[in-house]
Design a protein around this motif. Structure first.
Motif, PDB file in Angstrom:
ATOM      1  N   ILE A   1      39.329  58.426  38.530  1.00  0.00           N
ATOM      2  CA  ILE A   1      39.899  59.751  38.709  1.00  0.00           C
ATOM      3  C   ILE A   1      39.036  60.510  39.709  1.00  0.00           C
ATOM      4  CG2 ILE A   1      38.626  60.742  36.750  1.00  0.00           C
ATOM      5  CD1 ILE A   1      41.181  62.430  36.179  1.00  0.00           C
ATOM      6  N   THR A   2      39.672  61.291  40.556  1.00  0.00           N
ATOM      7  CA  THR A   2      38.949  62.158  41.486  1.00  0.00           C
ATOM      8  C   THR A   2      38.943  63.561  40.917  1.00  0.00           C
ATOM      9  OG1 THR A   2      39.554  60.843  43.422  1.00  0.00           O
ATOM     10  CG2 THR A   2      38.945  63.132  43.818  1.00  0.00           C
ATOM     11  N   LEU A   3      37.770  64.179  40.917  1.00  0.00           N
ATOM     12  CA  LEU A   3      37.614  65.552  40.458  1.00  0.00           C
ATOM     13  C   LEU A   3      37.216  66.402  41.649  1.00  0.00           C
ATOM     14  CD1 LEU A   3      35.627  64.518  37.312  1.00  0.00           C
ATOM     15  CD2 LEU A   3      37.897  65.528  37.269  1.00  0.00           C
ATOM     16  N   LEU A   4      38.057  67.356  41.996  1.00  0.00           N
ATOM     17  CA  LEU A   4      37.768  68.297  43.066  1.00  0.00           C
ATOM     18  C   LEU A   4      37.216  69.557  42.420  1.00  0.00           C
ATOM     19  CD1 LEU A   4      41.045  68.002  45.174  1.00  0.00           C
ATOM     20  CD2 LEU A   4      38.854  66.891  45.601  1.00  0.00           C
ATOM     21  N   ILE A   5      36.010  69.946  42.790  1.00  0.00           N
ATOM     22  CA  ILE A   5      35.402  71.144  42.209  1.00  0.00           C
ATOM     23  C   ILE A   5      35.379  72.224  43.276  1.00  0.00           C
ATOM     24  CG2 ILE A   5      33.387  72.128  41.074  1.00  0.00           C
ATOM     25  CD1 ILE A   5      32.636  69.272  40.195  1.00  0.00           C
ATOM     26  N   GLU A   6      36.056  73.303  42.973  1.00  0.00           N
ATOM     27  CA  GLU A   6      36.187  74.413  43.917  1.00  0.00           C
ATOM     28  C   GLU A   6      35.508  75.635  43.318  1.00  0.00           C
ATOM     29  OE1 GLU A   6      37.462  76.395  47.376  1.00  0.00           O
ATOM     30  OE2 GLU A   6      37.364  74.265  46.908  1.00  0.00           O
ATOM     31  N   HIS A   7      34.566  76.206  44.036  1.00  0.00           N
ATOM     32  CA  HIS A   7      33.880  77.426  43.597  1.00  0.00           C
ATOM     33  C   HIS A   7      34.603  78.640  44.165  1.00  0.00           C
ATOM     34  CE1 HIS A   7      30.817  80.625  44.244  1.00  0.00           C
ATOM     35  NE2 HIS A   7      30.671  80.402  42.963  1.00  0.00           N
ATOM     36  N   GLN A   8      34.873  79.614  43.315  1.00  0.00           N
ATOM     37  CA  GLN A   8      35.514  80.850  43.754  1.00  0.00           C
ATOM     38  C   GLN A   8      34.655  82.030  43.310  1.00  0.00           C
ATOM     39  OE1 GLN A   8      38.294  79.464  45.946  1.00  0.00           O
ATOM     40  NE2 GLN A   8      38.611  81.592  45.450  1.00  0.00           N
ATOM     41  N   SER A   9      34.300  82.881  44.259  1.00  0.00           N
ATOM     42  CA  SER A   9      33.549  84.081  43.897  1.00  0.00           C
ATOM     43  C   SER A   9      34.467  85.297  43.842  1.00  0.00           C
ATOM     44  CB  SER A   9      32.396  84.305  44.873  1.00  0.00           C
ATOM     45  OG  SER A   9      32.853  84.290  46.196  1.00  0.00           O
ATOM     46  N   GLN A  10      35.760  85.055  44.043  1.00  0.00           N
ATOM     47  CA  GLN A  10      36.772  86.096  43.843  1.00  0.00           C
ATOM     48  C   GLN A  10      38.113  85.411  43.616  1.00  0.00           C
ATOM     49  OE1 GLN A  10      36.516  88.373  47.441  1.00  0.00           O
ATOM     50  NE2 GLN A  10      37.918  87.070  48.542  1.00  0.00           N
ATOM     51  N   ALA A  11      39.015  86.110  42.952  1.00  0.00           N
ATOM     52  CA  ALA A  11      40.339  85.551  42.681  1.00  0.00           C
ATOM     53  C   ALA A  11      41.099  85.384  43.992  1.00  0.00           C
ATOM     54  CB  ALA A  11      41.111  86.469  41.737  1.00  0.00           C
ATOM     55  N   ASP A  12      41.850  84.301  44.083  1.00  0.00           N
ATOM     56  CA  ASP A  12      42.634  83.995  45.275  1.00  0.00           C
ATOM     57  C   ASP A  12      44.091  83.845  44.850  1.00  0.00           C
ATOM     58  OD1 ASP A  12      43.973  82.855  47.417  1.00  0.00           O
ATOM     59  OD2 ASP A  12      42.545  81.239  47.704  1.00  0.00           O
ATOM     60  N   PRO A  13      44.983  84.718  45.323  1.00  0.00           N
ATOM     61  CA  PRO A  13      46.374  84.671  44.861  1.00  0.00           C
ATOM     62  C   PRO A  13      47.130  83.403  45.241  1.00  0.00           C
ATOM     63  CG  PRO A  13      46.080  86.372  46.542  1.00  0.00           C
ATOM     64  CD  PRO A  13      44.724  85.819  46.231  1.00  0.00           C
ATOM     65  N   THR A  14      46.653  82.655  46.231  1.00  0.00           N
ATOM     66  CA  THR A  14      47.349  81.430  46.629  1.00  0.00           C
ATOM     67  C   THR A  14      46.569  80.164  46.276  1.00  0.00           C
ATOM     68  OG1 THR A  14      46.419  81.485  48.858  1.00  0.00           O
ATOM     69  CG2 THR A  14      48.523  82.631  48.519  1.00  0.00           C
ATOM     70  N   LEU A  15      45.578  80.285  45.405  1.00  0.00           N
ATOM     71  CA  LEU A  15      44.739  79.130  45.065  1.00  0.00           C
ATOM     72  C   LEU A  15      45.537  77.916  44.597  1.00  0.00           C
ATOM     73  CD1 LEU A  15      41.828  78.018  44.809  1.00  0.00           C
ATOM     74  CD2 LEU A  15      41.934  78.743  42.426  1.00  0.00           C
ATOM     75  N   PRO A  16      46.536  78.038  43.709  1.00  0.00           N
ATOM     76  CA  PRO A  16      47.261  76.835  43.281  1.00  0.00           C
ATOM     77  C   PRO A  16      47.885  76.068  44.456  1.00  0.00           C
ATOM     78  CG  PRO A  16      47.762  78.650  41.820  1.00  0.00           C
ATOM     79  CD  PRO A  16      46.999  79.226  42.983  1.00  0.00           C
ATOM     80  N   LEU A  17      48.380  76.772  45.445  1.00  0.00           N
ATOM     81  CA  LEU A  17      48.970  76.109  46.606  1.00  0.00           C
ATOM     82  C   LEU A  17      47.888  75.398  47.426  1.00  0.00           C
ATOM     83  CD1 LEU A  17      51.502  75.569  48.232  1.00  0.00           C
ATOM     84  CD2 LEU A  17      51.134  77.745  49.408  1.00  0.00           C
ATOM     85  N   ARG A  18      46.743  76.048  47.601  1.00  0.00           N
ATOM     86  CA  ARG A  18      45.629  75.436  48.349  1.00  0.00           C
ATOM     87  C   ARG A  18      45.130  74.185  47.625  1.00  0.00           C
ATOM     88  NH1 ARG A  18      40.030  77.267  48.434  1.00  0.00           N
ATOM     89  NH2 ARG A  18      40.771  79.159  47.419  1.00  0.00           N
TER      90      ARG A  18
END
Length: 165
Positions: A73-90
């Motif tokens: 399985i590949t795990l992509l770890i994305e750090h966010q320092s603020q909410a992003d309204p289009t994150l699910p699409l990205r």
């Protein structure tokens, strides 16, 4: 600390497999932890490029074997320092990039990819968490169409409610 420095620190610390495994132990739901062998977590390059956007895909990328199987399985770890309204699409775009790369390398079937978002923002996550939240349709239509729409929803680990200590 500026956002760029915070991101660099996150990547520096969690690029080590042992530290990433500790983070994933906290972030992943128990149902996933029973399937993934985090003791064999292996870093993978994040140099996938979305040519249309000219951006690198994901902050960190690891692979781990599934327990009791020959699959990984590949795990992509994305750090966010603020909410992003289009994150699910990205995140769907990042997942597609991994799929295309692994398929080009000879993967059989569609490789498993789970995006994990670690949010360390001043306020709790308030933007869309799922692709479903981004669709422009009434809820009853989405219920009927759910089996036919992509839904690659991420694991969201929101650190905001936790104390800095």
């Amino acid at each position: 600390m500026t956002r760029g420095l915070h991101d660099k620190l996150f990547k520096l610390v969690f690029s080590a497999p042992a530290e990433a495994a500790r983070l994933l132990q906290l972030a992943l739901p128990p149902s996933l932890l029973t399937l993934i062998d985090l003791s064999r977590l292996e870093p993978r390059p994040v140099d996938l490029i979305d040519e249309a956007l000219g951006e690198r895909l994901s902050d960190l990328r690891f692979a781990a074997p599934l327990l009791g199987a020959e699959s990984w399985i590949t795990l992509l770890i994305e750090h966010q320092s603020q909410a992003d309204p289009t994150l699910p699409l990205r995140l769907l775009r990042y997942t597609r990039g991994v799929w295309e790369q692994l398929r080009a390398q000879g993967a059989r079937g569609l490789p498993l990819v789970v995006p994990v978002v670690v949010c360390h923002a001043p306020r709790p996550w308030s933007s869309a968490r799922t692709l479903r939240a981004l669709y422009d349709a009434p809820a009853e239509a989405l219920d009927a169409l759910a089996p036919y729409l992509p839904s690659a929803d991420p694991v969201l680990y929101d650190l905001t409610p936790r104390s800095d200590a």
